[in-house]
Design a protein around this motif. Sequence first.
Motif, PDB file in Angstrom:
ATOM      1  N   SER A 177       0.909  -1.135   0.047  1.00  0.00           N
ATOM      2  CA  SER A 177      -0.073  -0.039   0.126  1.00  0.00           C
ATOM      3  C   SER A 177       0.774   1.360   0.034  1.00  0.00           C
ATOM      4  O   SER A 177       2.191   1.159   0.374  1.00  0.00           O
ATOM      5  N   GLY A 193       1.225   3.696   2.122  1.00  0.00           N
ATOM      6  CA  GLY A 193       1.896   3.956   3.289  1.00  0.00           C
ATOM      7  C   GLY A 193       3.284   2.945   3.580  1.00  0.00           C
ATOM      8  O   GLY A 193       4.351   3.561   3.898  1.00  0.00           O
ATOM      9  N   MET A 194       2.859   1.841   3.045  1.00  0.00           N
ATOM     10  CA  MET A 194       4.060   0.837   3.574  1.00  0.00           C
ATOM     11  C   MET A 194       4.992   0.922   2.240  1.00  0.00           C
ATOM     12  O   MET A 194       6.367   0.888   2.648  1.00  0.00           O
ATOM     13  N   ASP A 228      -2.360   9.720   2.960  1.00  0.00           N
ATOM     14  CA  ASP A 228      -3.680  10.335   4.104  1.00  0.00           C
ATOM     15  C   ASP A 228      -3.093  10.871   5.284  1.00  0.00           C
ATOM     16  O   ASP A 228      -2.261  10.176   5.551  1.00  0.00           O
ATOM     17  N   VAL A 229      -3.799  11.436   5.846  1.00  0.00           N
ATOM     18  CA  VAL A 229      -3.529  12.098   7.134  1.00  0.00           C
ATOM     19  C   VAL A 229      -3.094  11.116   8.154  1.00  0.00           C
ATOM     20  O   VAL A 229      -2.111  11.563   8.807  1.00  0.00           O
ATOM     21  N   THR A 230      -4.080  10.151   8.488  1.00  0.00           N
ATOM     22  CA  THR A 230      -3.408   9.025   9.393  1.00  0.00           C
ATOM     23  C   THR A 230      -2.003   8.426   9.224  1.00  0.00           C
ATOM     24  O   THR A 230      -1.306   8.233   9.962  1.00  0.00           O
ATOM     25  N   ILE A 231      -1.913   8.216   7.659  1.00  0.00           N
ATOM     26  CA  ILE A 231      -0.715   7.502   7.412  1.00  0.00           C
ATOM     27  C   ILE A 231       0.397   8.563   7.330  1.00  0.00           C
ATOM     28  O   ILE A 231       1.628   8.135   7.738  1.00  0.00           O
ATOM     29  N   GLN A 232       0.116   9.890   6.906  1.00  0.00           N
ATOM     30  CA  GLN A 232       0.980  10.829   6.976  1.00  0.00           C
ATOM     31  C   GLN A 232       1.400  11.035   8.547  1.00  0.00           C
ATOM     32  O   GLN A 232       2.861  11.093   8.538  1.00  0.00           O
ATOM     33  N   ALA A 233       0.805  10.980   9.516  1.00  0.00           N
ATOM     34  CA  ALA A 233       1.124  11.156  10.731  1.00  0.00           C
ATOM     35  C   ALA A 233       2.085  10.016  11.153  1.00  0.00           C
ATOM     36  O   ALA A 233       3.181  10.313  11.874  1.00  0.00           O
ATOM     37  N   GLN A 234       1.856   8.801  10.790  1.00  0.00           N
ATOM     38  CA  GLN A 234       2.824   7.699  11.309  1.00  0.00           C
ATOM     39  C   GLN A 234       4.034   7.974  10.443  1.00  0.00           C
ATOM     40  O   GLN A 234       5.117   7.759  11.160  1.00  0.00           O
ATOM     41  N   GLU A 239       6.172  10.644  12.215  1.00  0.00           N
ATOM     42  CA  GLU A 239       6.608  10.131  13.476  1.00  0.00           C
ATOM     43  C   GLU A 239       7.754   9.216  13.219  1.00  0.00           C
ATOM     44  O   GLU A 239       8.758   9.216  13.787  1.00  0.00           O
ATOM     45  N   GLY A 292       1.325  22.830   7.882  1.00  0.00           N
ATOM     46  CA  GLY A 292       1.124  22.131   9.101  1.00  0.00           C
ATOM     47  C   GLY A 292       2.070  21.214   9.391  1.00  0.00           C
ATOM     48  O   GLY A 292       2.498  20.944  10.609  1.00  0.00           O
ATOM     49  N   LYS A 299       5.333  20.785  12.467  1.00  0.00           N
ATOM     50  CA  LYS A 299       5.444  19.490  13.353  1.00  0.00           C
ATOM     51  C   LYS A 299       6.829  19.097  13.365  1.00  0.00           C
ATOM     52  O   LYS A 299       7.326  18.653  14.334  1.00  0.00           O
TER      53      LYS A 299
END
Lengths: 338, 362
Positions: B169, B171-172, B199-205, B208, B229, B233
């Motif tokens: 995927s 993100g992976m 996506d935002v959730t994957i972006q945050a991962q 980090e 943004g 961060k």
Amino acid sequence: MKKENILEVKHVHKRFSSKGLTVKAVTDVSFDVKQGETIGIVGESGCGKTTLGRCIVRAYEASEGEIDYRTESGEELDFLKIDKKKMKEIRKEIQMIFQDPYSSLDPRMTVLDIIKEPLKANYPKMSKDEMDQIAKDMAAKVGLNPTYLIRYPHAFSGGQRQRIGIARTLVLNPRIIVCDEAVSALDVSIQAQVINLLVDLQKEMKLTYLFISHDLSVVEHISDKVGVMYLGKMVEYGETEQIFAHPKHPYTEALMSAVPVADPNYAMERIPLQGEIPNPANPPSGCYFHTRCRYCQQKCKDCAPEYREVEPGHYVACHFADELKLRGFDYSAMESKS
Amino acid sequence: MNEVNHSENILEVKDLHVDISMHEGTLTPVRGVSFEIKKGETLGLVGESGSGKSLTCKAILGINEKKCKSRGEIIFQSGEMGGKIDLLSLNPTGKEIRSIRGKEISMIFQEPMVAFSPMYTIGNQINEATLLHITKDKKKAKEISLEMMKKVGIANAEKRYNQYPHEFSGGMLQRALIAMALVCNPDLLIADEPTTALDVTIQAQILELMKEMQKEFNMAILFITHDLGVVAKMCDRVAVMYLGKVVESADSQTIYANPQHPYTRGLIGSVHKIGAQKKEDRLFSIEGTVPLAMNLPEACGFYDRCDARIEGLCDKADPELIEIEPGHKIACFNCPHEACKKQRAEAEARIKAREAGEGGNA
């Protein structure tokens, strides 16, 4: 249909099948839209938000459900039942703005022809001069210089192309516009220009928007109500401020916490969302979100939660919506700073 | 933010120009960019599309297309070469730059789907860097690659090692790309919009993960993005680019709290902050678009779109990037700070002298 509603989406399903494999792209989505409102639809890629938008303009044929629409003359219709001829008549009132301003304009047509094309298709008897006049007026309205209309799309920047797309949509005088990621491909400063334009046009022409986006801060700015989708299902729906400040679904909570805020001092603890969105061809049992939910219990694995109204106008699909204390955006902290 | 122990600069870019000759004329998308990155810190390079961010970072690695000619100086503190070297003086296909590329400076790209070749397995592609720079032993290389894949959070690494990019995927795949970039333990990582396609959730991962890896390997990051943004961060310092120049640079606290250049103010103002505005309020927007970087007059590049322009000055002279406070540099005439006033007075005198000269000649 309720009197104040212009559109009622009821239990809409959309399934795609190929080689014996069925993907449920949209599962049992229902919501109401009042005239003049902006509804934001958010979710990760693959959650079915674009498919839902396309079902509403009937670019896709929904597999099941009802999409009730009140026409300008007050007639109530179910989109999924009316024939093609009637649909063509109605489609003038429901239009769409696309995501990518580079691929949604024909490179071999001049901008004037692009803006005129919907008129040609819908009013074959209209004279050429009249069409030109309408197209030019519309171009001026969206902030395009009418003298540039003889040019081809390649001569325009991304923001201007999106304005061309908006002008093309508006020449038919629609009542509902489905904006599918309408500003996602643009730079922030240009994004602000286009969003301001959309808000101005809404006031002027009394438009109703269905604003599909993955950008939560844009959705928060423009929408009156927000629907959050996950794996084809609507998991939460309500007033924008309710959703952002007091989410009731764990997915919404996690989504909110992942948004990067343009302020180095704003530190919100991110709620980790493990893994990725599951394959919609093979969704998890029970609640679709249970594989990534940090509040997951046995009940969530066994049976799917009902999509119910927990507060007036606030719908959630979670077994524990009443018990969970979830965190949203801290509006007071943001306001004191700005 | 990360603590920066070393005050030594790992990279200094001085007056970098990139010219592209086309049959219409010479396009100069990068027109004198200067910045420096200290060891272990994160510098954000921000700007609209067309501002020259990507060309700048590709110039550092010497991987711009052949028709792009770079001028200026890019000084890199190289362990391999034992000291400071000018990357631009190296042959872009030579041995020296190849020993730095991928080993001491590596890069993550925006679209992980495009960055990987669809014809080779992920493991094979990560190995490529390992085999080139660390070991010639294939077994050892596999071990190193697998360890790296585990570090960046790819579950089931042994199985994933033999899979092709289409089986991953987005993100992976971005994680795999990070593994590939970090496998040689670089001193500087260039990240060109690494999360824009996610996506935002994957972006945050992913963000980090990058922070974690930075701590572990103590590397510097040059982070290119247009998302303010994400900058807030991630970055210790920010350089704002407009039309091929850095117009303001400062630490990220200062940039957000006290932006001085009108473009920076506009850029920050046009980002909608959740909860800060109501729908009825209009978003602040910068009118117009970035002009084409060809045959530009000697004027401030932002002149046409600026709300603080001074007619007769900003359209006749181009302000230079000067320091107004320690660590805070801006390029603008219309700023109340002493240093800017001095620059403005000098520019005004120069314009006067030039016009008098022209008048005399005529």
